[in-house]
Design an enzyme around this catalytic site. Structure first.
Site, PDB file in Angstrom:
ATOM      1  N   GLU A   1       0.819  -1.219   0.000  1.00 22.44           N
ATOM      2  CA  GLU A   1       0.000   0.000   0.000  1.00 22.44           C
ATOM      3  C   GLU A   1       0.854   1.271   0.000  1.00 22.44           C
ATOM      4  O   GLU A   1       0.363   2.350   0.326  1.00 22.44           O
ATOM      5  CB  GLU A   1      -0.942   0.009   1.214  1.00 22.44           C
ATOM      6  CG  GLU A   1      -1.798  -1.231   1.392  1.00 22.44           C
ATOM      7  CD  GLU A   1      -2.863  -1.403   0.313  1.00 22.44           C
ATOM      8  OE1 GLU A   1      -2.790  -0.716  -0.721  1.00 22.44           O
ATOM      9  OE2 GLU A   1      -3.763  -2.234   0.510  1.00 22.44           O
TER      10      GLU A   1
ATOM     11  N   TYR B   1     -15.756  14.240  18.960  1.00 22.38           N
ATOM     12  CA  TYR B   1     -14.330  13.902  18.877  1.00 22.38           C
ATOM     13  C   TYR B   1     -13.855  13.525  17.484  1.00 22.38           C
ATOM     14  O   TYR B   1     -12.746  13.884  17.077  1.00 22.38           O
ATOM     15  CB  TYR B   1     -14.007  12.835  19.915  1.00 22.38           C
ATOM     16  CG  TYR B   1     -14.382  13.329  21.287  1.00 22.38           C
ATOM     17  CD1 TYR B   1     -13.633  14.334  21.904  1.00 22.38           C
ATOM     18  CD2 TYR B   1     -15.529  12.870  21.922  1.00 22.38           C
ATOM     19  CE1 TYR B   1     -13.999  14.846  23.137  1.00 22.38           C
ATOM     20  CE2 TYR B   1     -15.905  13.375  23.161  1.00 22.38           C
ATOM     21  CZ  TYR B   1     -15.135  14.363  23.760  1.00 22.38           C
ATOM     22  OH  TYR B   1     -15.523  14.870  24.971  1.00 22.38           O
TER      23      TYR B   1
END
Length: 215
Positions: free
Chosen positions: A74, A120
């Site tokens: 990746e 959050y």
């Protein structure tokens, strides 16, 4: 942070993610900028629970592999974040269960993947972009991230997992945990008439905490 300390921190945080079930087997990958401008990257086929600091893939500032094992497949995904976000000091990719499950749900907003359940995720991630499914390792994932022109700190790969860039390894790990927690809440609340944060409350958070909020 010195090279040795950064290597140890990467492996410690990766093991913490693994031990708590946020990615399993040999899934997930992690990278971080070194002091000299290179990268340390988890090797291909390795487990977050058993990373060896000495065997992390080490790239110099010119992108050459100078030591360690072969890197994760990746790499184009990681490189895309570093190349488009000057503030990126680390990138983490997980195969976390609830975020993957949420990516499969009908009606999810691809431009703003996470519902406003708590403050959050908004504070740590801004808007998360849901990208379509790509074959693992497909360089097109990196191209899709580059197409966002550095405007997002996090993306969700449909049917695959989240990817988050942060100013350092700890910040990236904290943010990706918040992404998974928010997706878990979304799955828990699906089908209920839940009281989400209002648009006004979201706008206040974005302004008060100076959140990057691509519109």
């Amino acid at each position: 942070m010195a090279d040795t300390a950064l290597r140890e921190q990467m492996c410690l945080l990766a093991k913490s993610l693994f031990d708590r079930g946020l990615t399993g087997g040999s899934t997930g990958n992690i990278s971080a900028r070194t002091e000299e401008g290179g990268l340390l990257v988890s090797p291909t086929g390795t487990s977050f629970g058993r990373l060896d600091p000495a065997r992390l893939s080490h790239f110099d500032a010119q992108g050459n592999l100078v030591s360690g094992d072969a890197p994760t497949k990746e790499m184009p995904l990681h490189a895309a974040f570093y190349d488009t976000r000057s503030t990126a000091g680390a990138v983490v990719h997980l195969h976390s269960c609830h975020s993957v499950a949420w990516s499969m749900m009908p009606g999810v907003d691809p431009d703003n993947f996470l519902p406003p359940t708590t403050p959050y995720a908004i504070m740590k991630l801004g808007k998360v972009k849901l990208l379509p499914f790509f074959r693992p390792g497909d360089p097109a994932m990196g191209a899709a991230v580059r197409g966002l022109a550095g405007k997002r700190t996090a993306v969700m790969l449909a049917n695959h997992g989240p990817v988050v860039a942060g100013k350092d390894v700890e910040a990236a790990c904290n943010a990706i945990e918040e992404l998974e927690d928010t997706a878990r809440l979304a799955m828990m609340m699906r089908g209920y008439d839940a009281n989400m944060l209002s648009p006004g409350q979201v706008a206040d958070l974005v302004t008060h905490f100076d959140v990057e909020w691509d519109t």
